[in-house]
Write a protein that holds these residues in place. Structure first.
Motif, short mmCIF file in Angstrom:
data_model
loop_
_atom_site.label_atom_id
_atom_site.label_comp_id
_atom_site.label_asym_id
_atom_site.label_seq_id
_atom_site.Cartn_x
_atom_site.Cartn_y
_atom_site.Cartn_z
N SER A 23 0.84 -1.19 0.00
CA SER A 23 0.00 0.00 0.00
C SER A 23 0.88 1.25 0.00
O SER A 23 1.97 1.24 0.58
CB SER A 23 -0.87 -0.01 1.27
N MET A 25 2.61 4.32 1.18
CA MET A 25 2.85 4.85 2.53
C MET A 25 3.94 5.90 2.51
O MET A 25 5.11 5.61 2.22
CB MET A 25 3.23 3.72 3.49
N HIS A 181 -4.65 9.07 -6.63
CA HIS A 181 -5.05 9.16 -5.22
C HIS A 181 -6.27 10.09 -5.11
O HIS A 181 -6.13 11.31 -5.17
CB HIS A 181 -3.89 9.70 -4.39
N HIS A 184 -8.92 9.84 1.18
CA HIS A 184 -8.31 10.36 2.42
C HIS A 184 -8.36 11.87 2.61
O HIS A 184 -7.53 12.44 3.31
CB HIS A 184 -6.87 9.85 2.53
N ARG A 234 -7.49 5.10 -6.14
CA ARG A 234 -7.81 4.87 -4.72
C ARG A 234 -8.89 5.86 -4.30
O ARG A 234 -8.76 7.06 -4.53
CB ARG A 234 -6.58 5.04 -3.84
N SER A 270 -10.48 2.38 0.06
CA SER A 270 -10.16 2.80 1.43
C SER A 270 -11.36 3.59 1.96
O SER A 270 -12.48 3.46 1.42
CB SER A 270 -8.88 3.63 1.41
N VAL A 308 -7.94 -2.77 1.29
CA VAL A 308 -6.86 -2.40 2.20
C VAL A 308 -7.44 -2.20 3.59
O VAL A 308 -8.61 -1.85 3.73
CB VAL A 308 -6.15 -1.11 1.71
N GLY A 309 -6.64 -2.45 4.59
CA GLY A 309 -7.06 -2.17 5.96
C GLY A 309 -7.04 -3.41 6.82
O GLY A 309 -7.86 -4.31 6.67
N ILE A 311 -5.01 -5.99 7.05
CA ILE A 311 -4.55 -7.31 6.58
C ILE A 311 -3.17 -7.55 7.19
O ILE A 311 -2.22 -6.82 6.91
CB ILE A 311 -4.48 -7.37 5.03
N VAL A 330 -4.21 -5.47 -0.39
CA VAL A 330 -3.31 -4.31 -0.28
C VAL A 330 -2.92 -4.15 1.20
O VAL A 330 -3.79 -4.06 2.06
CB VAL A 330 -4.01 -3.04 -0.83
N VAL A 331 -1.61 -4.14 1.43
CA VAL A 331 -1.11 -4.26 2.80
C VAL A 331 -0.23 -3.06 3.14
O VAL A 331 0.73 -2.77 2.41
CB VAL A 331 -0.29 -5.56 2.93
N GLY A 332 -0.55 -2.40 4.24
CA GLY A 332 0.24 -1.26 4.69
C GLY A 332 1.18 -1.61 5.82
O GLY A 332 2.30 -2.08 5.62
N ARG A 333 0.67 -1.44 7.06
CA ARG A 333 1.55 -1.52 8.23
C ARG A 333 2.23 -2.88 8.40
O ARG A 333 3.37 -2.94 8.86
CB ARG A 333 0.76 -1.12 9.48
N LEU A 336 5.40 -2.75 6.84
CA LEU A 336 6.45 -1.97 7.53
C LEU A 336 7.17 -2.86 8.53
O LEU A 336 8.38 -2.78 8.73
CB LEU A 336 5.83 -0.77 8.27
C1 FNR Z 1 -0.41 5.54 5.02
N1 FNR Z 1 -1.49 5.51 4.14
C2 FNR Z 1 -1.41 6.14 2.93
N2 FNR Z 1 -2.40 5.99 1.99
C3 FNR Z 1 -2.27 6.49 0.76
O1 FNR Z 1 -3.17 6.31 -0.07
N3 FNR Z 1 -1.16 7.18 0.41
C4 FNR Z 1 -0.13 7.39 1.28
O2 FNR Z 1 0.90 7.98 0.92
C5 FNR Z 1 -0.27 6.90 2.59
N4 FNR Z 1 0.70 7.09 3.54
C6 FNR Z 1 0.70 6.35 4.70
C7 FNR Z 1 1.81 6.36 5.55
C8 FNR Z 1 1.85 5.53 6.67
C9 FNR Z 1 3.07 5.52 7.54
C10 FNR Z 1 0.74 4.70 6.97
C11 FNR Z 1 0.75 3.78 8.17
C12 FNR Z 1 -0.38 4.74 6.18
C13 FNR Z 1 -2.61 4.55 4.39
C14 FNR Z 1 -2.16 3.14 3.99
O3 FNR Z 1 -1.86 3.06 2.61
C15 FNR Z 1 -3.26 2.11 4.31
O4 FNR Z 1 -4.40 2.42 3.55
C16 FNR Z 1 -3.62 2.07 5.79
O5 FNR Z 1 -2.44 2.03 6.58
C17 FNR Z 1 -4.51 0.87 6.14
O6 FNR Z 1 -3.87 -0.34 5.77
P1 FNR Z 1 -3.10 -1.26 6.87
O7 FNR Z 1 -1.96 -0.47 7.42
O8 FNR Z 1 -4.10 -1.59 7.93
O9 FNR Z 1 -2.65 -2.46 6.10
#
Ligand code: FNR
Length: 365
Positions: A23, A25, A181, A184, A234, A270, A308-309, A311, A330-333, A336
């Motif tokens: 995802s 970030m 994008h 958000h 998105r 999202s 996303v969210g 996972i 789609v995987v974010g955190r 990391l």
């Molecule tokens: C994000 N998120 C985010 N979303 C996006 O569309 N563009 C971005 O640049 C960012 N930046 C970003 C930075 C950081 C540090 C985090 C933690 C999150 C949101 C991210 O892509 C995702 O949608 C959410 O974190 C939910 O997914 P997870 O983390 O639960 O897998």
């Protein structure tokens, strides 16, 4: 045969090796406040490709300088930005992953400090800038929001051109996917939502008018990416604000169909971000999957969806695909915490056959 999380996905002329998608970030790691990718971006994004991701999406990458969230964000508003990003795309591709870029404009949520500096509005005398939005209403921060100016028709045309130029540079840099994008609470979402769009011209009011800029940008980005490369969008499926006119899942379904007809291949689903009054009913594993599913089931077109969210587990990602609930996980955190999440998932699910562990790492797996 039922698809699983390791099944390839063909979209146009691009074949994505599996459904694990990094995802976007923000890394807030540009060194000279110039939007240029650094070693951090090359290593961070490259590591997730080494770790087995199917798609590696960059962070929100600003198509205009004033469209950055913070001064440390990536940009793609000049050819120098393209050249700094090209090694990222090249390395990601060399590892078998598909490189994608998130093209972004932060609108009225631009000009902030980094999270570890408080995510405060950044003032003009401190390196901040005036922000732009559909209407001259700043984001309701507790104190001192930067001045927000309403875009006029010429300003809107400039933004559309900036997304077009960003897509051209992204393609030249070697990215195979462009994600627009529109989520958000950033600029494009600000046009979609009646909470932030108070215009009475052709870019405000009716559903058709509020969605116009996103349709124009989708057409422009599709045009620049060429017929063979996927375009994702998105969106926030809901504003999570119920006490006034807002953006919701019904409008999201309609928009997904419209964008699909204009050449968008996948909606990355999202939610939220438009206003601090939002009340998210529940956050946990797969918490936004219900919206992705509705878009997938209720659209007349066969637009694909990413969810996303929350996972975080191998079996969970696999079940999303096996049960035919979305096309990409789609995987974010989790990414990391574990850059090798897909490789670890393969081991856990007994599917080592389905991934390419780099030869350099095979003795570790
Ligand atoms: C994000 N998120 C985010 N979303 C996006 O569309 N563009 C971005 O640049 C960012 N930046 C970003 C930075 C950081 C540090 C985090 C933690 C999150 C949101 C991210 O892509 C995702 O949608 C959410 O974190 C939910 O997914 P997870 O983390 O639960 O897998």
């Amino acid at each position: 045969m039922t698809d699983d999380v390791f099944s390839p996905l063909a979209i146009r002329e691009t074949t994505i090796r599996n459904r694990f998608t990094l995802s976007p970030m923000c890394q807030y790691s540009v060194e000279e406040r110039d939007g240029l990718a650094t070693d951090w971006h090359r290593v961070h994004l490259g590591s997730r490709a080494v770790g087995g991701a199917g798609v590696v999406l960059t962070e929100a990458t600003a198509v205009e300088e004033r469209g950055r969230i913070t001064p440390e964000d990536l940009g793609i508003w000049s050819d120098a930005h393209r050249d700094a990003l090209a090694p990222v795309a090249e390395f990601v591709k060399s590892q078998g992953a598909t490189p994608g870029i998130q093209l972004a404009h932060a609108g009225r949520k631009a000009s902030k400090t980094r999270p570890w500096d408080g995510s405060e509005p950044l003032q003009l005398d401190d390196g901040g800038w005036e922000t732009v939005a559909p209407s001259a209403v700043p984001y309701p921060y507790d104190e001192d929001p930067p001045v927000t100016t309403r875009l006029d028709a010429a300003g809107i045309a400039d933004v559309v051109d900036s997304f077009r130029a960003g897509a051209r540079r992204a393609r030249e840099a070697g990215f195979e996917i462009a994600e627009i994008h529109a989520a958000h609470g950033y600029l494009l979402h600000e046009f979609l939502s009646p909470i932030t769009n108070h215009r009475d011209d052709e870019y405000g009011g009716s559903f058709r008018n509020r969605t116009r800029i996103v349709r124009e940008i989708t057409e422009a980005v599709r045009d620049e990416m060429g017929d063979g490369r996927p375009v994702f969008v998105r969106i926030s499926a809901t504003d999570w604000v119920d006490d006034r006119d807002s953006w919701d899942i019904e409008q999201s379904v309609r928009l997904a169909d419209d964008l699909s007809e204009l050449g968008a291949d996948l909606i990355d689903v999202s939610s939220g971000g438009i206003h601090p009054d939002q009340t998210v009913d529940w956050v946990g594993p797969n918490y936004q999957l219900r919206f992705a599913e509705r878009i997938r089931n209720e659209c007349d077109t066969d637009v694909k969806v990413g969810t996303v969210g929350g996972i975080t587990a191998a079996e969970q990602a696999d079940a999303i695909i096996r049960n035919d609930r979305a096309d990409l996980a789609v995987v974010g955190r989790k990414f990391l915490e574990d850059p090798h999440f897909p490789l670890h998932a393969a081991v856990e699910l007994g599917r080592e056959d389905a991934v390419d562990v780099p030869v350099q790492y095979q003795r570790g797996f």
